[in-house]
Scaffold this active site. Structure first.
Site, mmCIF file in Angstrom:
data_model
loop_
_atom_site.group_PDB
_atom_site.id
_atom_site.type_symbol
_atom_site.label_atom_id
_atom_site.label_comp_id
_atom_site.label_asym_id
_atom_site.label_seq_id
_atom_site.Cartn_x
_atom_site.Cartn_y
_atom_site.Cartn_z
ATOM 1 N N ARG A 182 1.432 -3.343 -1.792
ATOM 2 C CA ARG A 182 1.212 -3.534 -3.232
ATOM 3 C C ARG A 182 1.278 -2.192 -3.951
ATOM 4 O O ARG A 182 0.666 -1.213 -3.511
ATOM 5 C CB ARG A 182 -0.153 -4.172 -3.467
ATOM 6 C CG ARG A 182 -0.512 -4.302 -4.938
ATOM 7 C CD ARG A 182 -1.898 -4.867 -5.131
ATOM 8 N NE ARG A 182 -1.921 -6.305 -4.850
ATOM 9 C CZ ARG A 182 -2.992 -7.064 -4.975
ATOM 10 N NH1 ARG A 182 -4.114 -6.528 -5.366
ATOM 11 N NH2 ARG A 182 -2.958 -8.332 -4.703
ATOM 12 N N ASP A 194 -10.103 -4.797 -0.737
ATOM 13 C CA ASP A 194 -9.841 -3.742 -1.722
ATOM 14 C C ASP A 194 -8.871 -4.287 -2.759
ATOM 15 O O ASP A 194 -7.859 -4.880 -2.416
ATOM 16 C CB ASP A 194 -9.253 -2.516 -1.014
ATOM 17 C CG ASP A 194 -8.834 -1.454 -1.998
ATOM 18 O OD1 ASP A 194 -7.716 -0.935 -1.844
ATOM 19 O OD2 ASP A 194 -9.618 -1.161 -2.909
ATOM 20 N N LYS A 210 6.075 1.134 1.959
ATOM 21 C CA LYS A 210 5.323 2.388 1.967
ATOM 22 C C LYS A 210 5.535 3.202 3.226
ATOM 23 O O LYS A 210 4.989 4.298 3.348
ATOM 24 C CB LYS A 210 3.827 2.086 1.839
ATOM 25 C CG LYS A 210 3.529 1.418 0.525
ATOM 26 C CD LYS A 210 2.067 1.205 0.316
ATOM 27 C CE LYS A 210 1.881 0.298 -0.894
ATOM 28 N NZ LYS A 210 0.533 0.001 -1.204
ATOM 29 N N SER A 258 -7.003 3.726 -0.910
ATOM 30 C CA SER A 258 -8.241 3.177 -1.457
ATOM 31 C C SER A 258 -8.893 2.207 -0.481
ATOM 32 O O SER A 258 -10.092 1.992 -0.511
ATOM 33 C CB SER A 258 -7.971 2.493 -2.789
ATOM 34 O OG SER A 258 -6.966 1.522 -2.615
ATOM 35 N N ASP A 265 0.072 -1.712 3.668
ATOM 36 C CA ASP A 265 0.190 -2.933 2.871
ATOM 37 C C ASP A 265 1.390 -2.754 1.946
ATOM 38 O O ASP A 265 2.137 -1.786 2.096
ATOM 39 C CB ASP A 265 -1.100 -3.156 2.067
ATOM 40 C CG ASP A 265 -1.231 -2.164 0.938
ATOM 41 O OD1 ASP A 265 -1.378 -2.597 -0.218
ATOM 42 O OD2 ASP A 265 -1.168 -0.955 1.220
ATOM 43 N N THR A 307 -3.893 1.887 -2.010
ATOM 44 C CA THR A 307 -3.240 1.408 -0.797
ATOM 45 C C THR A 307 -4.185 1.320 0.359
ATOM 46 O O THR A 307 -5.282 1.836 0.325
ATOM 47 C CB THR A 307 -2.206 2.477 -0.416
ATOM 48 O OG1 THR A 307 -1.322 2.627 -1.475
ATOM 49 C CG2 THR A 307 -1.455 2.141 0.813
ATOM 50 N N SER A 360 -5.078 -2.909 -2.773
ATOM 51 C CA SER A 360 -4.119 -3.247 -1.707
ATOM 52 C C SER A 360 -3.921 -4.743 -1.692
ATOM 53 O O SER A 360 -4.817 -5.509 -2.020
ATOM 54 C CB SER A 360 -4.657 -2.840 -0.341
ATOM 55 O OG SER A 360 -5.337 -1.635 -0.425
ATOM 56 N N GLY A 417 -1.084 7.137 -2.833
ATOM 57 C CA GLY A 417 -1.222 8.022 -3.989
ATOM 58 C C GLY A 417 -0.191 7.657 -5.031
ATOM 59 O O GLY A 417 0.172 6.506 -5.183
#
Lengths: 139, 267
Positions: free
Chosen positions: B63, B210, B77, B173, B61, B45, B213, B91
């Site tokens: 995803r 990244d 989220k 991430s 984000d 994320t 995400s 996580g």
């Protein structure tokens, strides 16, 4: 990998002896057979700490209370806890432990022990005759 | 004899470690058989938060990944903790979801008992004590933000239970990409529009740089007495529209002969 972790942290073996009966030796009649591999190490690093979590919390709280207020405070509280713990239903039925929860202050908090594996919704029950006999010490 | 085994064990709630040994054995053998063990759904994320003049802006984000596959293109989220406190979670998706729900319930009971609006520091303390108790096995990295009687506050909480109180935080991430944007453009006491733009750009940096995400950017603006939950605030990745069509138009093929068949269906 688990082995190295557990041995290094010197897990006391007494905490991991579920097969011990009233004489301290393995109680095959009541707890079934055991094997060294199962008993020597916990299956998960958190298993022991979770089993004793409530006890350790209580110990810590009572110690703090004793240091602050003197010996009488934890003694009185422990007497009340002992009295509240005796309010139970029949041995094979789940008890709500309402008085104990109120004393502990866990009646206004929710944790994993209320959501996962709720004893009230357990699908297995101990045999009523055996459990009552065990409770009365006749077994 | 079977019944006597369950006489002495008091059935208590909470986590059950019965299957851990079995799982360890399966892990060891499963690769030999050619299968792979199921992967937990993670939210690899980008989440971030920033304190501005009147309050806090949280961004995330949308995803959710399961190994190398996108499990959910538009997951939410930013979780509700209390009317004035919201929490972003990175996580393992289930861990963040359950942890934030449990803390939200506890905070509600606590605020009913005190009779006051809950504080962000209370939520922080509850989260860190629970995560430390489970020694990092609950994989929830959280960004907790809110406005209470002591002002706007922002905390970052790591899976092992350490917390930091900071004016701007990023987790997940894509946290390095987002932190680069923050380090460049953050300044204290920003206006609301500037803060929203900064968070949007930070999350966009995480989304585009990244792999964990992606999809949209959700924003949550918390001020004293008001919460703006903007979902989606910005659709950064729109799914493309098909330009061509392979269907044949009606009448492409002529029918030269007609056969009629009557079928009877006895009921």
């Amino acid at each position: 990998m688990f082995l190295k972790y557990c041995l290094k942290d010197s897990v006391p073996v007494t905490g991991l002896c579920p097969q011990a009966g009233s004489y301290g030796v393995q109680d095959s009649l009541r707890r079934g057979f055991s094997s060294v591999k199962n008993e020597l190490l916990p299956s998960h690093p958190l298993e022991l700490s979770e089993k004793n979590f409530q006890l350790n919390q209580d110990k810590m709280n009572f110690n703090t209370l004793r240091n602050i207020q003197g010996l009488h405070a934890p003694l009185k509280l422990q007497m009340e806890y002992r009295a509240a713990r005796q309010i139970q239903r029949l041995p094979f039925l789940p008890s709500s432990n309402l008085a104990l929860d109120t004393l502990r202050g866990s009646d206004d908090s929710i944790g994993f022990e209320d959501i996962l594996n709720d004893p009230v919704q357990s699908e297995m029950m101990g045999d009523p005759h055996i459990m009552t006999e065990y409770k009365l010490g006749v077994l | 004899i079977m019944a006597t085994v369950s006489v002495c064990q008091y059935h208590r709630g909470g986590f059950s470690f019965e299957n851990c040994k079995r799982n360890a054995l399966l892990e060891a053998d499963i690769n030999k058989l050619g299968f792979s063990s199921p992967a937990a759904r993670k939210t690899g994320t980008t989440i971030c938060g920033v304190v501005y003049k009147d309050g806090v802006v949280l961004g995330a984000d949308t995803r959710a990944t399961e190994g190398m596959v996108v499990a959910d293109k538009n997951c939410s989220k930013i979780h509700y903790i209390s009317p004035n406190v919201y929490c972003c979670g990175a996580g393992t998706a289930a861990d963040t979801e359950m942890t934030t729900q449990i803390i939200s319930s506890n905070l509600e009971l606590h605020s009913l008992s005190t009779g006051r609006l809950p504080r962000v520091a209370t939520a922080n303390r509850m989260l860190k004590q629970m995560l430390f108790r489970y020694q990092g096995y609950i994989g929830a990295a959280l960004v907790l933000g809110g406005v209470d009687s002591t002002g706007p506050q922002l905390y970052s909480i790591y899976p092992h239970g350490s917390t930091d109180k900071l004016p701007y935080v990023t987790m997940g991430s894509g946290s390095l990409a987002a932190m680069a944007v923050f380090e460049d453009r953050y300044r204290p006491n920003m206006e609301e529009e500037e803060a929203k733009r900064l968070v949007r750009d930070a999350i966009a940096a995480g989304i585009f740089n990244d792999l964990g995400s992606g999809s949209n950017i959700d924003l949550c603006v918390i001020t004293k007495g008001k919460v703006d939950y903007l979902r989606p605030h910005d659709v950064a990745n729109k799914k493309g529209v098909r330009t061509g069509n392979y269907r044949y138009k009606h009448g492409t093929t002529d029918d030269t002969t007609h056969h009629t068949l009557t079928c009877f269906f006895p009921l």
